[in-house]
Design a protein around this motif. Structure first.
Motif, short mmCIF file in Angstrom:
data_model
loop_
_atom_site.label_atom_id
_atom_site.label_comp_id
_atom_site.label_asym_id
_atom_site.label_seq_id
_atom_site.Cartn_x
_atom_site.Cartn_y
_atom_site.Cartn_z
N ARG A 103 87.40 -46.43 78.21
CA ARG A 103 86.46 -47.13 77.35
C ARG A 103 86.90 -47.14 75.90
O ARG A 103 86.95 -47.89 75.05
CB ARG A 103 85.04 -46.75 77.49
N ILE A 104 87.17 -45.71 75.36
CA ILE A 104 87.41 -45.49 74.12
C ILE A 104 88.98 -46.15 73.80
O ILE A 104 89.05 -46.65 72.61
CB ILE A 104 87.66 -44.10 73.81
N ASP A 121 90.67 -53.07 70.78
CA ASP A 121 90.32 -54.18 70.55
C ASP A 121 89.81 -54.35 69.04
O ASP A 121 90.07 -55.47 68.22
CB ASP A 121 88.96 -54.41 71.34
N ILE A 122 89.42 -53.19 68.36
CA ILE A 122 88.89 -53.01 66.93
C ILE A 122 90.30 -53.37 66.12
O ILE A 122 90.26 -53.86 65.08
CB ILE A 122 88.38 -51.69 66.70
N ARG A 173 78.98 -52.62 67.84
CA ARG A 173 80.50 -52.77 68.19
C ARG A 173 80.91 -52.04 68.92
O ARG A 173 81.86 -52.37 69.89
CB ARG A 173 81.09 -53.17 66.89
N VAL A 174 80.62 -50.70 69.19
CA VAL A 174 81.11 -49.74 69.91
C VAL A 174 80.36 -49.47 71.25
O VAL A 174 80.43 -48.46 71.96
CB VAL A 174 81.40 -48.55 69.42
N GLY A 175 79.23 -50.40 71.50
CA GLY A 175 78.56 -50.11 72.71
C GLY A 175 77.46 -49.43 72.64
O GLY A 175 76.74 -48.96 73.62
N LEU A 234 88.56 -49.85 73.26
CA LEU A 234 87.65 -50.12 71.95
C LEU A 234 88.45 -50.06 70.91
O LEU A 234 88.71 -50.86 69.93
CB LEU A 234 86.37 -49.03 71.97
N LYS A 287 77.66 -51.65 63.38
CA LYS A 287 78.98 -50.76 63.89
C LYS A 287 78.84 -50.22 65.32
O LYS A 287 79.62 -50.10 66.05
CB LYS A 287 79.48 -50.02 62.79
N ARG A 297 82.17 -42.43 70.30
CA ARG A 297 81.85 -44.09 70.04
C ARG A 297 81.21 -43.85 68.64
O ARG A 297 81.42 -44.68 68.03
CB ARG A 297 81.07 -44.68 71.21
#
Length: 242
Positions: free
Chosen positions: A174-175, A181-182, A122-124, A178, A119, A144
């Motif tokens: 960026r958040i 996308d999630i 997944r969030v970098g 994310l 996980k 993140r």
């Protein structure tokens, strides 16, 4: 399509102050709903009533078409995730232990850590972050990590409470990306509480305008700019009327 989560005529007061005055909202499976409004308009109280942290004075919260009673709440809570404002990581735990907080008792540390690393990726965030403590993280990294914790159990419903508060525009973007996308990838239903219009446009399918404890407008994000409802019109344009 039947809503996965719904509030009907939800009312909540604290003493003489009415915070929620009959709130009707519904979130469809796989839909991302954003609730907007000025500070103090009841957004966080609405979230707390849904989660059972506050008891409504009247009205109902429904989950999968039936009242979310005390008997059904454990099953609901087992299938939800939440990104708290400020991330709310446990200072005494490492990052991976924070992410796997709900999994360790169920899976054991070895398997729970493997899920946490997945996980985090997944969030970098790489494996080098896993054994750090939250104090070593920047604000964006902490957010993140909080997002990784929110999705650790592959939830069907995810709540985001002011997800970009305190972040600079680049980290906030960026958040937002994310989150979008999630939600799209997992098919989860999402409720986001925010006053950031960039977040609204990035993560939302529908938006609801809360003011004075009531929902004054709700509809597709694509339709909000053309809406003439005064509360929504003024809010998205930053117009203050004394």
């Amino acid at each position: 399509m039947s809503p996965v989560l719904e509030t009907r005529a939800l009312t909540k007061s604290f003493g003489a102050q009415t915070v929620l005055a009959g709130v009707d909202l519904a979130v469809a499976p796989g839909e991302s709903l954003v609730v907007i409004g000025q500070s103090g308009t009841g957004k966080s109280v609405l979230l707390k009533c849904i989660l059972g942290l506050e008891t409504p004075d009247a009205g109902q919260v429904l989950w999968q078409g039936a009242a979310l009673t005390a008997a059904r709440r454990p099953a609901f809570l087992d299938g939800f995730g939440m990104l708290f404002q400020g991330a709310a990581l446990f200072d005494s735990l490492t990052v991976w232990q924070n992410v796997a907080f709900r999994l360790r008792a169920r899976l054991g540390d070895r398997k729970a850590r493997a899920v946490a690393l997945e996980k985090l990726a997944r969030v970098g965030l790489g494996p080098e972050v896993a054994d750090l403590h939250p104090a070593a993280l920047s604000g964006g990294m902490a957010k993140r990590a909080g997002l990784a914790r929110a999705i650790a159990t592959d939830p069907k419903v995810i709540f985001f409470d002011e997800p970009t508060t305190g972040l600079d525009p680049i980290r906030a973007a960026r958040i937002n990306a994310l989150i979008r996308d999630i939600v799209t990838e997992t098919g989860a239903s999402a409720i986001t509480i925010t006053h950031d219009m960039t977040t609204v446009r990035c993560v939302g399918d529908r938006v609801a305008m809360l003011a004075g404890g009531r929902v004054w407008w709700q509809g597709d994000v694509s339709a909000m700019d053309a809406a003439t409802e005064p509360h929504l019109h003024d809010f998205i344009r930053g117009i203050w009327r004394p």
